[in-house]
Design a protein around this motif. Sequence first.
Motif, mmCIF file in Angstrom:
data_model
loop_
_atom_site.group_PDB
_atom_site.id
_atom_site.type_symbol
_atom_site.label_atom_id
_atom_site.label_comp_id
_atom_site.label_asym_id
_atom_site.label_seq_id
_atom_site.Cartn_x
_atom_site.Cartn_y
_atom_site.Cartn_z
ATOM 1 N N VAL A 119 0.848 -1.188 0.000
ATOM 2 C CA VAL A 119 0.000 0.000 0.000
ATOM 3 C C VAL A 119 0.885 1.239 0.000
ATOM 4 C CG1 VAL A 119 -1.774 1.291 1.232
ATOM 5 C CG2 VAL A 119 -1.856 -1.211 1.183
ATOM 6 N N PHE A 120 0.630 2.134 -0.944
ATOM 7 C CA PHE A 120 1.398 3.370 -1.091
ATOM 8 C C PHE A 120 0.463 4.557 -0.939
ATOM 9 C CE2 PHE A 120 2.507 6.731 -4.231
ATOM 10 C CZ PHE A 120 3.609 7.257 -3.572
ATOM 11 N N PHE A 121 0.811 5.468 -0.013
ATOM 12 C CA PHE A 121 0.046 6.694 0.192
ATOM 13 C C PHE A 121 0.773 7.834 -0.511
ATOM 14 C CE2 PHE A 121 -1.090 3.984 3.766
ATOM 15 C CZ PHE A 121 -2.469 4.122 3.813
ATOM 16 N N ASP A 122 0.130 8.447 -1.485
ATOM 17 C CA ASP A 122 0.755 9.545 -2.216
ATOM 18 C C ASP A 122 0.557 10.861 -1.483
ATOM 19 O OD1 ASP A 122 2.233 10.734 -4.177
ATOM 20 O OD2 ASP A 122 0.903 10.198 -5.835
ATOM 21 N N THR A 123 1.243 11.887 -1.954
ATOM 22 C CA THR A 123 1.204 13.193 -1.286
ATOM 23 C C THR A 123 -0.159 13.851 -1.367
ATOM 24 O OG1 THR A 123 2.116 14.141 -3.325
ATOM 25 C CG2 THR A 123 3.666 13.632 -1.559
ATOM 26 N N ASP A 124 -0.998 13.437 -2.304
ATOM 27 C CA ASP A 124 -2.350 14.004 -2.413
ATOM 28 C C ASP A 124 -3.356 13.261 -1.557
ATOM 29 O OD1 ASP A 124 -2.628 11.624 -3.770
ATOM 30 O OD2 ASP A 124 -3.210 12.517 -5.683
ATOM 31 N N GLY A 125 -2.882 12.301 -0.759
ATOM 32 C CA GLY A 125 -3.749 11.568 0.146
ATOM 33 C C GLY A 125 -4.345 10.293 -0.433
ATOM 34 N N LYS A 126 -4.202 10.069 -1.736
ATOM 35 C CA LYS A 126 -4.751 8.856 -2.329
ATOM 36 C C LYS A 126 -3.889 7.647 -1.959
ATOM 37 C CE LYS A 126 -7.087 10.885 -6.350
ATOM 38 N NZ LYS A 126 -7.162 10.898 -7.836
ATOM 39 N N ALA A 127 -4.553 6.515 -1.809
ATOM 40 C CA ALA A 127 -3.847 5.269 -1.495
ATOM 41 C C ALA A 127 -3.940 4.331 -2.690
ATOM 42 C CB ALA A 127 -4.446 4.609 -0.263
ATOM 43 N N TYR A 128 -2.831 3.655 -2.972
ATOM 44 C CA TYR A 128 -2.761 2.735 -4.098
ATOM 45 C C TYR A 128 -2.274 1.366 -3.611
ATOM 46 C CZ TYR A 128 -2.925 7.054 -6.827
ATOM 47 O OH TYR A 128 -3.287 8.276 -7.355
ATOM 48 N N LEU A 129 -2.849 0.331 -4.185
ATOM 49 C CA LEU A 129 -2.402 -1.023 -3.872
ATOM 50 C C LEU A 129 -1.583 -1.550 -5.049
ATOM 51 C CD1 LEU A 129 -2.472 -3.470 -1.935
ATOM 52 C CD2 LEU A 129 -4.422 -4.318 -3.263
ATOM 53 N N TYR A 130 -0.272 -1.655 -4.840
ATOM 54 C CA TYR A 130 0.584 -2.350 -5.791
ATOM 55 C C TYR A 130 0.560 -3.828 -5.417
ATOM 56 C CZ TYR A 130 2.198 2.190 -7.381
ATOM 57 O OH TYR A 130 2.242 3.454 -7.909
ATOM 58 N N HIS A 131 0.477 -4.688 -6.412
ATOM 59 C CA HIS A 131 0.335 -6.106 -6.144
ATOM 60 C C HIS A 131 0.695 -6.884 -7.397
ATOM 61 C CE1 HIS A 131 -3.454 -4.648 -7.819
ATOM 62 N NE2 HIS A 131 -3.727 -5.879 -8.220
ATOM 63 N N VAL A 132 0.773 -8.195 -7.264
ATOM 64 C CA VAL A 132 1.136 -9.081 -8.364
ATOM 65 C C VAL A 132 -0.076 -9.912 -8.752
ATOM 66 C CG1 VAL A 132 2.588 -11.027 -9.049
ATOM 67 C CG2 VAL A 132 3.555 -9.170 -7.672
ATOM 68 N N ARG A 133 -0.376 -9.911 -10.051
ATOM 69 C CA ARG A 133 -1.436 -10.758 -10.575
ATOM 70 C C ARG A 133 -0.804 -11.917 -11.343
ATOM 71 N NH1 ARG A 133 -6.589 -6.794 -12.098
ATOM 72 N NH2 ARG A 133 -6.533 -5.675 -10.088
ATOM 73 N N LEU A 134 -1.341 -13.105 -11.094
ATOM 74 C CA LEU A 134 -0.796 -14.312 -11.704
ATOM 75 C C LEU A 134 -1.539 -14.578 -13.005
ATOM 76 C CD1 LEU A 134 -0.424 -16.549 -8.504
ATOM 77 C CD2 LEU A 134 1.072 -14.746 -9.375
ATOM 78 N N GLN A 135 -1.039 -14.007 -14.077
ATOM 79 C CA GLN A 135 -1.645 -14.179 -15.393
ATOM 80 C C GLN A 135 -0.552 -14.121 -16.458
ATOM 81 O OE1 GLN A 135 -4.448 -10.781 -14.806
ATOM 82 N NE2 GLN A 135 -3.294 -9.743 -16.442
ATOM 83 N N ASP A 136 -0.258 -15.271 -17.041
ATOM 84 C CA ASP A 136 0.832 -15.389 -18.018
ATOM 85 C C ASP A 136 2.137 -14.876 -17.424
ATOM 86 O OD1 ASP A 136 -0.893 -16.418 -20.029
ATOM 87 O OD2 ASP A 136 -1.552 -14.383 -20.499
ATOM 88 N N GLY A 137 2.416 -15.267 -16.213
ATOM 89 C CA GLY A 137 3.581 -14.801 -15.476
ATOM 90 C C GLY A 137 3.154 -13.995 -14.264
ATOM 91 N N ASN A 138 4.130 -13.649 -13.434
ATOM 92 C CA ASN A 138 3.867 -12.756 -12.304
ATOM 93 C C ASN A 138 4.027 -11.321 -12.778
ATOM 94 O OD1 ASN A 138 3.838 -15.189 -10.942
ATOM 95 N ND2 ASN A 138 5.047 -14.434 -9.206
#
Length: 324
Positions: free
Chosen positions: A152-171
């Motif tokens: 989970v990454f919180f940007d300077t504008d207050g928005k939160a983002y979920l970086y993650h790995v999807r298992l589809q034709d590779g990671n």
Amino acid sequence: MTILGVLSVLPSCSSNETGNDVIQVPDAPAVPKKEILTEADPTIFLDEDGTYYLYGTASNSGYGFYVYQSNDLNTWQGPVGNANGFCLSGATSFGTTGFWAPQVFKKGNTYYMFYTANEQIAVAKSNSPKGPFTQDVKKAIATPGKAIDPFVFFDTDGKAYLYHVRLQDGNRIFVAEMTDDLMGIKEETAKECVYATEQWENTANANWPVTEGPTVLHIGDTYYMFYSANDFRNIDYAVGVATASSPYGPWAKSKQSVINRSNIGYYGTGHGDIFKDANGDWNYVFHTHQSFTEVSPRKTAVVGLKYLGTTFCVSDDTFHYLSK
């Protein structure tokens, strides 16, 4: 040749080594005086009182997560989790197996743990970094298909983002904006970030290429993503850095790895988390293979990083295993 002999010839911060050089195996590895921690996919959380907490994928990852604590980043106590050493288990949160790659942060008075179980991503809460982290309803965050390795990454504008790995034709590493309560993602915002295309990212030419373990920073006008590539069992498992001007990318990947077996001196260097210590210095916690001949149980290490204004490199003489 001793371990010290191997390390003495490793490249410095200015080296252009890619991590594919042959490492000479020492004749008689030194026996550690202390027990080296064997947490894979590690993360370190520095609490407001100056205590460091270590979490990771344990050898018995079918049960949950241990937590260890330290005041100096070198010597650790534990496990100190409030549930018989565990800070999270399937008894109080989602998951029955494959508890992998946790991330812990504090927002307000609540500690959050994002983690993988059953090859899905879930989030649990606690009033202590030692747990127990729990869910009122045992459930995973909805994603299309299997998803692992949350950050989970919180940007300077207050928005939160979920970086993650999807298992589809590779990671493949994806990002999506999170809902305000941090309990889900806005799937319509999901976008692929990184996929293995560089030579160093797939040295075995595997049919299922792997990029995983993302962790993201925002410095000035640039976003930095640390990520690992190659299968974790590959001796060339290593860490690269990608940059972008937006949390969605497009991401410009490093042409060579930044943390690798050439500049560390051990195999399987990857899947960790970047953090600042109490002195404000950058560090990266990660795992290596157990030895030059065995992958598991993987060992937990920390190395210092230098920020060069446009990228990062390994600081000389900072690598050390974590022990108790």
